[in-house]
Scaffold this active site. Structure first.
Site, short mmCIF file in Angstrom:
data_model
loop_
_atom_site.label_atom_id
_atom_site.label_comp_id
_atom_site.label_asym_id
_atom_site.label_seq_id
_atom_site.Cartn_x
_atom_site.Cartn_y
_atom_site.Cartn_z
N GLU A 159 2.77 2.75 13.25
CA GLU A 159 2.85 3.87 11.90
C GLU A 159 4.88 2.89 11.90
O GLU A 159 5.27 3.82 12.69
CB GLU A 159 2.72 4.36 12.15
CG GLU A 159 1.16 5.05 12.27
CD GLU A 159 0.66 6.96 10.90
OE1 GLU A 159 0.09 6.78 10.33
OE2 GLU A 159 2.17 7.65 11.13
N GLU A 374 -6.76 5.33 11.26
CA GLU A 374 -7.32 6.86 10.98
C GLU A 374 -7.13 6.61 9.75
O GLU A 374 -6.64 6.31 8.36
CB GLU A 374 -5.47 6.94 10.88
CG GLU A 374 -4.95 7.18 12.60
CD GLU A 374 -3.94 7.65 13.75
OE1 GLU A 374 -3.35 8.45 12.15
OE2 GLU A 374 -2.58 7.85 13.46
#
Length: 467
Positions: A159, A374
């Site tokens: 991320e 995720e």
């Protein structure tokens, strides 16, 4: 009824700082979060889920409940307490034991090198705004590739987008700076250069296994698709959070439309970027070398045109309606739309995952395969009679896996899904109330209890049928 492929991975995700605890044990160096939490929040990452000591139990549970892949991150400061220099052998030994236990339990480890936890000694010198830290990261990656030859799947960063967002836009991550778009885009860019250099090193060194990157990709929609100003707001928001880093990953450059958007945002909000020719040489050299893309997806956003001053309020407590997000020259997020949302104001929209997958397939055809690395529902779980009856989480995951199945049917190469999270973990800016796990963790006793979702997930992994 929808069926997932026979080789599809049903995984669970973790991260070192959110799960391990033992933040100062066995020679681990400090990370910026240690100080930031002490100074700004009402909790710390100690003991988190005590994965540092409990990993054999967690991996046993994973095997028993059909989880055949696990996302794990290495804590950089367990290996190099100050980010570089002398190696901490106790940290190295821990990860060898952890990976051995994974393979013993037939749970494939997907290992991330950086999951929000730059060593404090490097973070305090500018984190990835400091180009010297690119070199330190690549050296750390080189050590890990050589040392941990038992790892088959490597991820450079988790991320990159939310790191820049958290550090320099919202200010919920250390160093807590707000509304600085030059720092945000520079951080994105420099981390992508670090990623590209690590990927090139991995491939040039001839290591076996695969390497990729994990991007959080929240899908952006115009509040009124018929209004060009709302469409423009969605496009600019997409550039900030998605397109800038995707272009760097798969184009090795920034498209004309992307760079025009970036320059517009900077013209309104101030600042300039340092984009060097050698950076693009590195990005171009790596653009076709990524073996996979990990997509983290939790929400979509609806954007409306906005001309006022920037103001962002982060909902850290789970009080629904506590969020505000408006950016000068970009747009405003509308939370009051006819879409379900969590207590943390995250809009639940499985179609957004499908749209994001298909956007990768269409816009970046040199991608090779995708893992959903995720996805999950943060909830204020109620522990009743030794378990959690989390039907809302089951429904959330079912809907998102249905969207994944549709994307596979429509030609996207998606090879696995990792629920966030395997067990309940510490949450960066939300503490311990926001739970995601298949296994409930009593943070006082560190006991684990399978939730209703764990039994459902086990059945899904066995049958591979969504119904």
């Amino acid at each position: 009824m929808k069926r997932l492929p026979e080789d599809f991975i049903f995984g669970g995700a973790t991260a070192a700082y959110q799960a391990e605890g033992a933040t100062h044990e066995d020679g681990k160096g400090r990370v910026a979060w240690d100080t930031f939490l002490e100074e700004n929040y009402w909790y710390t990452a100690e003991p988190a889920s005590d994965f540092y000591h409990k990993y054999p139990l967690d991996l046993q549970l994973a095997q028993e409940f059909g989880v055949n892949g696990i996302r794990i991150s290495i804590a950089w400061s367990r290996i190099f307490p100050t980010g570089f220099g002398e190696v901490n052998q106790k940290g190295v030994d821990f990860y060898h034991k952890l990976f051995a236990e994974c393979h013993k339990r037939h749970v494939e480890p997907f290992v991330t090198l950086h999951h929000f936890d730059t060593p404090e000694s490097l973070h305090s010198k500018g984190d990835f705004l400091n180009r010297e830290n690119i070199d330190h990261f690549v050296d750390y990656a080189a050590f890990c590739f050589k040392e941990f030859s038992e790892v088959n799947y490597w991820t450079t960063f988790n991320e990159i987008g939310p790191i820049g967002d958290g550090q320099y836009l919202v200010g919920k991550f250390p160093p807590g700076i707000q509304y600085d778009f030059a720092k945000l885009f520079q951080s994105h860019h420099n981390m992508m250069v670090a990623h590209a250099r690590a990927v090139k090193l991995f491939k040039d060194s001839g290591y076996s296994g695969e390497i990729g990157v994990v991007h959080a990709l929240p899908t952006k929609y115009p509040y009124n698709p018929a209004d060009p100003a709302d469409v423009r707001a969605a496009e600019l928001e997409d550039i900030i959070h998605n397109k800038f880093i995707l272009d760097a990953t798969y184009l090795g450059d920034y498209s004309k439309k992307t760079i025009e958007g970036v320059l517009h945002i900077l013209s309104v909000n101030g600042g300039k970027l340092d984009l060097q020719d050698e950076d693009f040489a590195v990005l171009k050299a790596a653009k076709d070398l990524n073996d996979f893309l990990g997509i983290n997806y939790y929400m979509s956003d609806w954007m409306r045109a906005f001309d006022g001053e920037t103001e962002i309020t982060h909902n850290a407590t789970g009080d629904k309606g506590g969020s505000k997000y408006q950016i000068k020259g970009v747009g405003r997020r509308e939370f009051d739309v006819d879409i379900p949302r969590t207590d943390w104001d995250w809009l639940i929209y499985p179609q957004g995952l499908y749209d994001q997958i298909m956007r990768i397939k269409q816009d970046y055809p040199n991608y090779k395969k995708i893992y959903i690395t995720e996805n999950g529902l943060g909830y204020k779980d109620e522990f009743v009679n030794g378990t959690v009856y989390d039907d809302a989480r089951i429904d959330y995951v079912k809907q998102h896996l249905s969207a994944v199945s549709d994307a596979i049917h429509d030609g996207a190469n998606v090879k696995g899904y990792f629920i966030w999270s395997l067990m309940d973990v510490f949450s960066w800016s939300n503490g311990y109330e926001k739970r995601y796990g298949l296994f409930y963790v009593d943070f006082e006793t560190q006991e684990r209890y399978p939730k209703k979702s764990a039994y459902w997930y086990r059945d899904l992994a066995q049958r591979r049928v969504i119904e």
